[in-house]
Design a protein around this motif. Sequence first.
Motif, PDB file in Angstrom:
ATOM      1  N   HIS A  29       0.837  -1.205   0.000  1.00  0.00           N
ATOM      2  CA  HIS A  29       0.000   0.000   0.000  1.00  0.00           C
ATOM      3  C   HIS A  29       0.869   1.251   0.000  1.00  0.00           C
ATOM      4  CE1 HIS A  29      -3.432  -2.497   0.452  1.00  0.00           C
ATOM      5  NE2 HIS A  29      -3.265  -2.773   1.736  1.00  0.00           N
ATOM      6  N   ILE A  30       1.936   1.242   0.806  1.00  0.00           N
ATOM      7  CA  ILE A  30       2.847   2.385   0.824  1.00  0.00           C
ATOM      8  C   ILE A  30       3.523   2.550  -0.535  1.00  0.00           C
ATOM      9  CG2 ILE A  30       5.027   3.255   1.759  1.00  0.00           C
ATOM     10  CD1 ILE A  30       4.254   2.248   4.467  1.00  0.00           C
ATOM     11  N   ALA A  31       3.992   1.433  -1.105  1.00  0.00           N
ATOM     12  CA  ALA A  31       4.698   1.493  -2.386  1.00  0.00           C
ATOM     13  C   ALA A  31       3.820   2.103  -3.473  1.00  0.00           C
ATOM     14  CB  ALA A  31       5.156   0.089  -2.787  1.00  0.00           C
ATOM     15  N   ARG A  32       2.578   1.646  -3.555  1.00  0.00           N
ATOM     16  CA  ARG A  32       1.690   2.151  -4.606  1.00  0.00           C
ATOM     17  C   ARG A  32       1.274   3.597  -4.355  1.00  0.00           C
ATOM     18  NH1 ARG A  32       0.336  -3.246  -4.207  1.00  0.00           N
ATOM     19  NH2 ARG A  32      -1.211  -2.881  -2.564  1.00  0.00           N
ATOM     20  N   ALA A  33       0.987   3.939  -3.093  1.00  0.00           N
ATOM     21  CA  ALA A  33       0.586   5.313  -2.797  1.00  0.00           C
ATOM     22  C   ALA A  33       1.732   6.296  -3.012  1.00  0.00           C
ATOM     23  CB  ALA A  33       0.086   5.402  -1.353  1.00  0.00           C
ATOM     24  N   SER A  34       2.966   5.845  -2.770  1.00  0.00           N
ATOM     25  CA  SER A  34       4.139   6.718  -2.891  1.00  0.00           C
ATOM     26  C   SER A  34       4.793   6.645  -4.261  1.00  0.00           C
ATOM     27  CB  SER A  34       5.179   6.342  -1.822  1.00  0.00           C
ATOM     28  OG  SER A  34       4.660   6.467  -0.517  1.00  0.00           O
ATOM     29  N   GLY A  35       4.420   5.654  -5.070  1.00  0.00           N
ATOM     30  CA  GLY A  35       5.044   5.498  -6.388  1.00  0.00           C
ATOM     31  C   GLY A  35       6.491   5.071  -6.304  1.00  0.00           C
ATOM     32  N   VAL A  36       6.795   4.167  -5.354  1.00  0.00           N
ATOM     33  CA  VAL A  36       8.170   3.725  -5.155  1.00  0.00           C
ATOM     34  C   VAL A  36       8.217   2.203  -5.068  1.00  0.00           C
ATOM     35  CG1 VAL A  36       8.847   5.829  -3.938  1.00  0.00           C
ATOM     36  CG2 VAL A  36       7.952   3.873  -2.637  1.00  0.00           C
ATOM     37  N   ARG A  37       9.415   1.693  -4.932  1.00  0.00           N
ATOM     38  CA  ARG A  37       9.623   0.277  -4.677  1.00  0.00           C
ATOM     39  C   ARG A  37      10.259   0.132  -3.294  1.00  0.00           C
ATOM     40  NH1 ARG A  37      12.790  -2.845  -9.235  1.00  0.00           N
ATOM     41  NH2 ARG A  37      14.499  -1.546  -8.446  1.00  0.00           N
ATOM     42  N   LEU A  38       9.729  -0.796  -2.515  1.00  0.00           N
ATOM     43  CA  LEU A  38      10.263  -1.054  -1.183  1.00  0.00           C
ATOM     44  C   LEU A  38      11.012  -2.374  -1.210  1.00  0.00           C
ATOM     45  CD1 LEU A  38       7.218  -0.022   1.059  1.00  0.00           C
ATOM     46  CD2 LEU A  38       9.115   1.394   0.237  1.00  0.00           C
ATOM     47  N   ALA A  39      12.282  -2.322  -0.832  1.00  0.00           N
ATOM     48  CA  ALA A  39      13.138  -3.501  -0.854  1.00  0.00           C
ATOM     49  C   ALA A  39      13.359  -3.991   0.569  1.00  0.00           C
ATOM     50  CB  ALA A  39      14.474  -3.181  -1.518  1.00  0.00           C
ATOM     51  N   VAL A  40      12.807  -5.167   0.893  1.00  0.00           N
ATOM     52  CA  VAL A  40      12.921  -5.753   2.225  1.00  0.00           C
ATOM     53  C   VAL A  40      14.052  -6.771   2.232  1.00  0.00           C
ATOM     54  CG1 VAL A  40      11.756  -7.158   3.974  1.00  0.00           C
ATOM     55  CG2 VAL A  40      10.477  -5.416   2.697  1.00  0.00           C
ATOM     56  N   ASP A  41      14.882  -6.709   3.259  1.00  0.00           N
ATOM     57  CA  ASP A  41      15.989  -7.658   3.408  1.00  0.00           C
ATOM     58  C   ASP A  41      15.678  -8.626   4.549  1.00  0.00           C
ATOM     59  OD1 ASP A  41      17.580  -6.435   1.406  1.00  0.00           O
ATOM     60  OD2 ASP A  41      18.191  -4.893   2.845  1.00  0.00           O
ATOM     61  N   ARG A  42      15.581  -9.917   4.231  1.00  0.00           N
ATOM     62  CA  ARG A  42      15.266 -10.884   5.272  1.00  0.00           C
ATOM     63  C   ARG A  42      16.376 -10.992   6.314  1.00  0.00           C
ATOM     64  NH1 ARG A  42      12.571 -16.188   2.466  1.00  0.00           N
ATOM     65  NH2 ARG A  42      14.009 -15.694   0.770  1.00  0.00           N
ATOM     66  N   ALA A  43      17.589 -10.632   5.936  1.00  0.00           N
ATOM     67  CA  ALA A  43      18.696 -10.673   6.898  1.00  0.00           C
ATOM     68  C   ALA A  43      18.466  -9.703   8.058  1.00  0.00           C
ATOM     69  CB  ALA A  43      20.010 -10.331   6.199  1.00  0.00           C
ATOM     70  N   ASP A  44      17.598  -8.707   7.855  1.00  0.00           N
ATOM     71  CA  ASP A  44      17.312  -7.726   8.903  1.00  0.00           C
ATOM     72  C   ASP A  44      16.110  -8.124   9.756  1.00  0.00           C
ATOM     73  OD1 ASP A  44      19.392  -6.003   8.136  1.00  0.00           O
ATOM     74  OD2 ASP A  44      18.154  -5.168   6.528  1.00  0.00           O
TER      75      ASP A  44
END
Length: 324
Positions: free
Chosen positions: A230-245
Amino acid sequence: MTAPEQPAGTLSEVGEFALIDQLTADLETSDAVRLGPGDDAAVITPDGDLAVSTDTMVAGVHFKTDWSLPHEVGQRAVAGALADLEAMGARPVALVVAFTAPGDLAANWAKQCVQGMRLEAARGRCVLVGGDVTSGRDVTITVTVLGDLQGRPPVTRAGARPGQLLALRGRVGWSAAGLAVLRRGFRSPRAVVDAYKVPEVPYGQGVVAADAGASAMIDVSDGLLADLGHIARASGVRLAVDRADLEVPEAIQAVAAATGADPWTFLLTGGEDHALAAAFDEGAVPEGWRVIGRVEAVADVDEPGVLVDGTPWDGEAGWDHYRR
């Protein structure tokens, strides 16, 4: 809170108005409440703009009375609604509740449910100021919450910017693991079952995030990846999640091993923990928040979305009531 006298009999035997009197007796108040229960409406006096959100729970869909005690149902209903205010950077002030139930429900069940609502409201530092009671086939609880932005602008989903860090406050995966355990007829590990019954909302952290400059924020209610989407689409960005974190807690590992599930499915797609996820500038992440990824620009050939370790997630991203 002291334990008030519990009503005897069913809702039909007690009656609507006597029930309302019993449910609203000795409710807490606050400086922001000018008029509480007993009139056609309550009156509150906020310092800034008012944030309003509504959340509904239905028996058999959101909870089962043979899984949860009535006070746990009440707590869960209020916690889910208050988390939405936290995600806007608002300070919870008051809530009203619409309660629907069949006439043969024990009045004592309703009273204990409201006691749970009052307990959770106190945890969120707000008060119950009224509501409505009506008869119906199923137990249905609708909670409307009011939050004070205290002069701050709301933190929406639309403010994430490339180069920012993505951070999380609270737990994810615990409630989903608890639900998986209960569906198999078990009650342990107790920690995940308790997390399903009553989520641990990081109360106060929405304001902390707003004061630290969070530019986008969301309540993780439907699953981490779904809500980050929802944040990605509303902001027009890509969110990159790292499982190591992200850490897989021992309790979730145990449930995954016992059920044959992937523990990452619980963490990344399990909902109803009501953690907060937000975007911050580098160096502005508040203490106690965990950085789990970053905000990236969207290339011309791509669409806004969420990546896990650099690739799209293979499977359902979270809960959708109308796709089940």
